[in-house]
Motif scaffolding. Structure first.
Motif, short mmCIF file in Angstrom:
data_model
loop_
_atom_site.label_atom_id
_atom_site.label_comp_id
_atom_site.label_asym_id
_atom_site.label_seq_id
_atom_site.Cartn_x
_atom_site.Cartn_y
_atom_site.Cartn_z
N GLU A 50 -38.40 28.98 36.53
CA GLU A 50 -38.93 30.29 36.91
C GLU A 50 -40.36 30.14 37.42
O GLU A 50 -40.73 30.72 38.46
CB GLU A 50 -38.87 31.25 35.71
N ASP A 91 -40.16 28.47 40.77
CA ASP A 91 -39.66 29.44 41.74
C ASP A 91 -40.80 30.35 42.21
O ASP A 91 -40.96 30.62 43.41
CB ASP A 91 -38.52 30.25 41.12
N ARG A 147 -42.32 30.54 45.98
CA ARG A 147 -42.44 31.82 46.70
C ARG A 147 -43.87 32.03 47.21
O ARG A 147 -44.09 32.46 48.34
CB ARG A 147 -42.02 32.99 45.80
N ASN A 151 -39.45 24.34 51.83
CA ASN A 151 -38.00 24.47 51.70
C ASN A 151 -37.42 23.41 50.76
O ASN A 151 -36.49 23.68 50.00
CB ASN A 151 -37.33 24.37 53.07
N LYS A 158 -38.00 24.58 47.35
CA LYS A 158 -37.06 25.68 47.05
C LYS A 158 -35.67 25.11 46.74
O LYS A 158 -35.01 25.53 45.79
CB LYS A 158 -37.01 26.64 48.24
N GLN A 159 -35.23 24.11 47.53
CA GLN A 159 -33.92 23.49 47.29
C GLN A 159 -33.89 22.79 45.93
O GLN A 159 -32.90 22.85 45.22
CB GLN A 159 -33.60 22.48 48.39
N VAL A 215 -35.56 23.58 43.25
CA VAL A 215 -35.45 24.62 42.21
C VAL A 215 -34.02 25.14 42.15
O VAL A 215 -33.44 25.27 41.06
CB VAL A 215 -36.46 25.76 42.48
N ASP A 216 -33.44 25.42 43.30
CA ASP A 216 -32.06 25.95 43.33
C ASP A 216 -31.06 24.95 42.77
O ASP A 216 -30.17 25.30 41.98
CB ASP A 216 -31.67 26.35 44.76
N GLN A 217 -31.17 23.68 43.18
CA GLN A 217 -30.25 22.65 42.69
C GLN A 217 -30.38 22.45 41.18
O GLN A 217 -29.39 22.33 40.46
CB GLN A 217 -30.50 21.32 43.40
N ARG A 258 -31.50 24.62 39.01
CA ARG A 258 -30.97 25.81 38.34
C ARG A 258 -29.43 25.74 38.25
O ARG A 258 -28.85 26.07 37.23
CB ARG A 258 -31.41 27.07 39.09
N ARG A 259 -28.79 25.27 39.34
CA ARG A 259 -27.32 25.13 39.31
C ARG A 259 -26.88 24.10 38.27
O ARG A 259 -25.90 24.29 37.57
CB ARG A 259 -26.80 24.74 40.71
#
Length: 190
Positions: free
Chosen positions: A60, A63, A67, A84, A87-88, A90-92, A94-95
């Motif tokens: 978090e 993230d 941002r 980017n 960001k990727q 963080v997204d990966q 999190r998944r």
């Protein structure tokens, strides 16, 4: 000064590695445990959940940092590609955390299903044992009655045999006396 994103990213990667190792340990313990109340299993589960919660909090923070960088890239001297990539990441991550949590939930559902099946089997076995106990009690009662009847019959049989032994002896003596009388008559007459 080092980029805080890199510091938190390294911390998240380390925590994620620890979580994966702990999750494998938790699954191993789960497979060998006979009771869902095992202390080691509960301790490992709590530790895993704590690590995953910490990772979620770190993600978090990352993230929010990403941002902020995306909103004002020139302030942080980062390119759009670097923003980017962050960001990727963080997204990966999190998944991955979500997958670990889902797999843990599935494992727990499987254990719960197994425990419920075992409970049902134990209940059925308990009912069957109660039925068998009643049948054994009935059988024991019948055996006791039959044993008493058999003892009475044996007493009668022994009495009958003794009575017949005396009758046989009397019959034999009577026959021998008759044979002796006949022989005496024959000896006297002849």
């Amino acid at each position: 000064m080092e980029d805080p994103f890199i510091l938190i990213k390294n911390e998240v990667l380390s925590s994620l590695s620890n979580a994966a190792t702990l999750f494998e340990s938790w699954k191993r313990i789960l497979l060998t445990v006979t009771s869902a109340q095992n202390e080691e299993l509960l301790k490992t589960k709590e530790e895993l959940l704590q690590i995953l919660t910490n990772i979620e909090q770190d993600l978090e923070d990352l993230d929010n940092a990403v941002r902020a960088v995306i909103e004002n890239p020139s302030r942080f001297n980062l390119t759009t590609r670097e923003s980017n990539a962050r960001k990727q990441f963080v997204d990966q991550t999190r998944r991955k955390v979500q997958m670990l949590m889902q797999e843990q939930d599935q494992q727990l559902d499987g254990v719960m299903h197994t425990v419920l099946n075992m409970r049902e089997i134990a209940s059925t076995m308990n009912d069957e044992l109660a039925d068998q106990s009643m049948l054994l009690d009935d059988l024991d009662e019948h055996v006791d009655r039959t044993s008493g009847r058999l003892q009475k019959a044996m007493k009668r049989m022994n009495h009958f045999i003794k009575a017949n032994e005396e009758t046989k002896a009397s019959c034999c003596i009577g026959i021998l006396i008759m044979v002796l009388i006949i022989l005496l008559i024959l000896v006297i007459v002849v």
